[in-house]
Motif scaffolding. Structure first.
Motif, short mmCIF file in Angstrom:
data_model
loop_
_atom_site.label_atom_id
_atom_site.label_comp_id
_atom_site.label_asym_id
_atom_site.label_seq_id
_atom_site.Cartn_x
_atom_site.Cartn_y
_atom_site.Cartn_z
N PRO A 99 0.87 -1.44 0.01
CA PRO A 99 0.13 -0.03 0.01
C PRO A 99 0.97 1.25 0.12
O PRO A 99 1.97 1.24 0.47
CB PRO A 99 -0.89 -0.08 1.35
CG PRO A 99 -0.14 -0.93 2.07
CD PRO A 99 0.72 -1.88 1.16
N LEU A 100 0.17 2.28 -0.50
CA LEU A 100 0.92 3.69 -0.43
C LEU A 100 0.88 4.13 0.83
O LEU A 100 0.08 3.77 1.69
CB LEU A 100 -0.03 4.65 -1.19
CG LEU A 100 -0.10 4.35 -2.63
CD1 LEU A 100 -1.03 5.24 -3.40
CD2 LEU A 100 1.00 4.12 -3.58
N ALA A 101 1.95 4.93 1.20
CA ALA A 101 1.94 5.45 2.76
C ALA A 101 0.95 6.56 2.81
O ALA A 101 0.28 6.64 3.95
CB ALA A 101 3.20 6.44 2.81
N ARG A 102 0.47 7.29 1.76
CA ARG A 102 -0.53 8.32 1.73
C ARG A 102 -1.40 8.33 0.54
O ARG A 102 -0.74 7.89 -0.60
CB ARG A 102 0.16 9.94 1.87
CG ARG A 102 0.74 9.98 3.20
CD ARG A 102 1.48 11.49 3.45
NE ARG A 102 2.07 11.68 4.56
CZ ARG A 102 3.03 11.30 4.78
NH1 ARG A 102 3.99 10.68 3.82
NH2 ARG A 102 3.66 11.59 5.97
N SER A 103 -2.59 8.57 0.73
CA SER A 103 -3.68 8.52 -0.31
C SER A 103 -3.40 9.99 -1.06
O SER A 103 -2.88 10.88 -0.69
CB SER A 103 -4.87 8.47 0.14
OG SER A 103 -5.87 8.92 -0.91
N GLY A 104 -3.51 10.00 -2.50
CA GLY A 104 -3.34 11.01 -3.25
C GLY A 104 -4.59 11.76 -3.31
O GLY A 104 -4.83 13.00 -4.09
N ALA A 105 -5.83 11.41 -2.70
CA ALA A 105 -7.02 11.79 -2.72
C ALA A 105 -7.53 12.68 -1.70
O ALA A 105 -6.93 12.49 -0.51
CB ALA A 105 -8.15 10.83 -2.93
N LYS A 106 -8.48 13.73 -1.56
CA LYS A 106 -9.11 14.35 -0.25
C LYS A 106 -9.84 13.43 0.10
O LYS A 106 -10.53 12.28 -0.39
CB LYS A 106 -9.65 15.51 -0.89
CG LYS A 106 -9.04 16.82 -1.55
CD LYS A 106 -9.52 17.74 -1.83
CE LYS A 106 -8.77 18.98 -2.28
NZ LYS A 106 -9.66 20.12 -2.50
N PRO A 107 -10.20 13.28 1.67
CA PRO A 107 -11.01 12.42 2.34
C PRO A 107 -12.42 12.75 1.82
O PRO A 107 -13.08 13.67 1.93
CB PRO A 107 -10.77 12.60 3.70
CG PRO A 107 -9.64 13.55 3.90
CD PRO A 107 -9.09 14.41 2.40
N VAL A 108 -12.92 11.84 1.06
CA VAL A 108 -14.35 11.84 0.70
C VAL A 108 -15.13 10.38 0.88
O VAL A 108 -14.19 9.31 0.89
CB VAL A 108 -14.53 11.96 -0.71
CG1 VAL A 108 -14.05 13.60 -1.02
CG2 VAL A 108 -13.80 11.09 -1.62
N PRO A 109 -16.34 10.37 1.05
CA PRO A 109 -16.81 8.92 1.10
C PRO A 109 -16.93 8.10 0.02
O PRO A 109 -16.88 8.78 -1.09
CB PRO A 109 -18.55 9.34 1.54
CG PRO A 109 -18.50 10.86 1.95
CD PRO A 109 -17.25 11.52 1.14
N ARG A 110 -16.57 6.85 0.18
CA ARG A 110 -16.39 6.05 -0.95
C ARG A 110 -17.20 4.81 -0.41
O ARG A 110 -17.53 4.72 0.67
CB ARG A 110 -15.09 5.56 -1.31
CG ARG A 110 -13.99 6.83 -1.40
CD ARG A 110 -12.55 6.32 -1.68
NE ARG A 110 -11.88 7.29 -1.39
CZ ARG A 110 -11.01 7.69 -0.27
NH1 ARG A 110 -11.19 7.22 0.63
NH2 ARG A 110 -10.16 8.75 -0.31
N ALA A 111 -17.50 3.79 -1.28
CA ALA A 111 -18.30 2.56 -1.18
C ALA A 111 -17.96 1.51 -2.20
O ALA A 111 -17.73 1.74 -3.51
CB ALA A 111 -19.91 2.83 -1.17
N ILE A 112 -17.46 0.41 -1.71
CA ILE A 112 -17.43 -0.71 -2.56
C ILE A 112 -18.14 -1.79 -2.08
O ILE A 112 -18.39 -1.98 -0.92
CB ILE A 112 -15.73 -1.30 -2.60
CG1 ILE A 112 -15.64 -2.57 -3.26
CG2 ILE A 112 -15.52 -1.40 -1.08
CD1 ILE A 112 -14.20 -2.77 -3.60
N PHE A 113 -18.99 -2.63 -2.96
CA PHE A 113 -19.75 -3.74 -2.64
C PHE A 113 -19.14 -4.89 -3.34
O PHE A 113 -18.89 -5.15 -4.46
CB PHE A 113 -21.08 -3.55 -3.15
CG PHE A 113 -22.00 -2.17 -2.74
CD1 PHE A 113 -22.57 -2.20 -1.84
CD2 PHE A 113 -21.49 -1.01 -3.43
CE1 PHE A 113 -23.26 -1.15 -1.38
CE2 PHE A 113 -22.09 0.23 -2.93
CZ PHE A 113 -23.01 0.08 -2.01
#
Length: 449
Positions: A44-58
């Motif tokens: 895994p990456l140390a840090r995400s490149g995205a802003k904190p936003v809600p996400r969902a995976i099913f």
């Protein structure tokens, strides 16, 4: 590292000596596949490149589970993990076990994948033997999809849409039309992260112009036709035109992103040649597809993903076991033991994915806190191998920053329970969808929030 391939031994290979030729049986060396089924080396990456936003995976597993080894004995916060769920012990405070829930309107059986995210009665329309409705992921995509290159991503172990009641996808649009799934890691990686060349750009713009012309013509004819229709037909036509407009929006979105550079992601370590139907590759295929899901979230390429790990009435366990045959266990202890092994193998892949999300920082919090995972099946293989839509195996994980509460077993009576659609509605609301209803829901699933 990349998978290592070998040249398969010819199936016509024979042993020759003293004028005698003996044919060989089918050997592993004759099968074209990777040489080593080593676990993925991707990290895994140390840090995400995205802003904190809600996400969902099913995430969907076919054919149910060994429900006896799945459901914990105690309920509430102080429950002890069941034998199967021990696989997730390192994440106990980050997920909730939901038991007793089901889709009251669904028939169960091998249509579980078709209805898991729609809650639809497939026989609700007289004269038709199949009528599905919008899935919760697509309801979410309508709300948040304009913010990302892809409104949603659909993945399955078989590509395309499959057939009615044996779908290869979990996603259905407002007309109940299935959205095709991708099963190739290589194709998915290229779609998400490989820059389009000039020819691809021109082809996209040309497709838009052609579709735009077709849609204009269709809408013009529809307006003329509407004047000749009765009220019921006008309603059906309006539903059809809504789907046409959604197609138009998807095409427009493609054009809007055509000149926006894709995220730069190195493929090193991603086993992109893994095959879902190869027993040897199966664990690697699951891992790399989940790695691509993780990267899609970490780059904000999408915020909604459906992933059918195996289709109903088929599918393989993590080690290539015939999962469908095992689900018809008839109560046999030996078969149930093997089924539980498949369940644990799947959960090992889920635990690894949760590790990725948990170990990646996103502005001071783990990515897992902003990512909601719904994992389960649309079938309960029961105590005798029956395929019931009751007491479905279900986990909800992550999303604490979205307001979800975990570390609990939420148990309901399988004959007296809120609809599973309440859980789906709650996830949609946490994704920002402003609605109080979905399918046969009766309201928010309050025990999760």
């Amino acid at each position: 590292m990349n998978p290592v391939f070998h040249t398969p031994l010819s199936r016509r290979t024979a042993l020759r000596g003293l004028g005698v030729t003996l044919g060989l049986p089918l050997l592993e060396a004759m099968l074209p596949r990777t040489l080593h089924a080593a676990p993925s080396t991707y990290r895994p990456l140390a840090r995400s490149g995205a802003k904190p936003v809600p996400r969902a995976i099913f995430c969907y597993v076919s054919n149910g589970v060994n429900i006896m080894d799945w459901v914990p004995e105690a309920k509430g916060k102080g429950y002890a993990l069941s034998p199967t769920l021990q696989t997730l012990k390192d994440h106990k405070e980050h997920f909730s076990v939901l038991s007793g829930l089901g889709h009251p309107r669904c028939a169960g059986g091998h249509s579980g994948g078709d209805t898991w995210l729609t809650g639809a009665d497939l026989l609700s329309v007289p004269g038709k033997d199949y009528t599905n409705s919008i899935s919760i992921d697509q309801l979410i995509a309508e709300k948040v999809g304009m913010n990302t290159r892809f409104p949603s991503i659909e993945i399955g172990d078989e590509s395309g849409t499959g057939t009615a009641t044996h779908s290869h996808t979990l996603a259905f649009d407002r007309n109940g039309t299935p959205l095709p799934a991708e099963n190739s890691p290589q194709r998915l990686f290229e779609r998400l992260f490989v820059a389009d060349d000039a020819d691809s750009r021109e082809a996209t713009l040309k497709r838009y112009a052609e579709k735009r012309s077709i849609l204009d013509e269709v809408l013009g004819e529809a307006r003329a036709l509407e004047k000749k229709l009765g009220q019921e037909d006008k309603t059906k036509l309006a539903e059809y035109l809504a789907a046409v407009r959604e197609t138009e929006l998807r095409v427009q979105r493609q054009v809007a992103w055509v000149d926006v550079p894709k995220p730069q992601i190195e493929s090193s370590g991603l086993q992109l040649n893994s095959k879902p139907g190869d027993a040897h590759d199966r664990p690697m295929w699951l891992d790399v597809m989940l790695e691509l899901c993780y990267l899609a979230f970490a780059t904000d390429t999408t915020r909604v993903i459906t992933f059918e790990w195996a289709r109903e009435a088929g599918g393989y366990g993590v080690g290539g076991e015939n999962h469908h045959e095992l689900s018809h266990h008839g109560g046999d202890p030996g078969t149930l033991k093997k089924l539980a092994e498949v369940d644990r193998g799947y959960l090992e892949r889920l635990a690894r994915f949760m590790d990725f999300l948990k170990n990646t920082d996103e502005e001071g919090r783990p990515m897992l806190d902003h990512t909601m995972l719904v994992y389960g099946s649309g079938m309960n293989s029961g105590t005798n191998g029956d395929h019931s839509p009751k007491n479905l195996p279900l986990l909800v994980a992550g999303g604490s920053a979205c307001g979800l509460k975990h570390g609990q077993h939420i148990a309901h009576d399988p004959d007296k329970h809120p609809p599973l659609s309440n859980v789906l509605l709650t996830v949609a609301q946490k994704m920002g969808v402003e609605t109080g209803e979905f399918a046969d829901s009766s309201g928010e699933f309050s025990e999760l929030v």
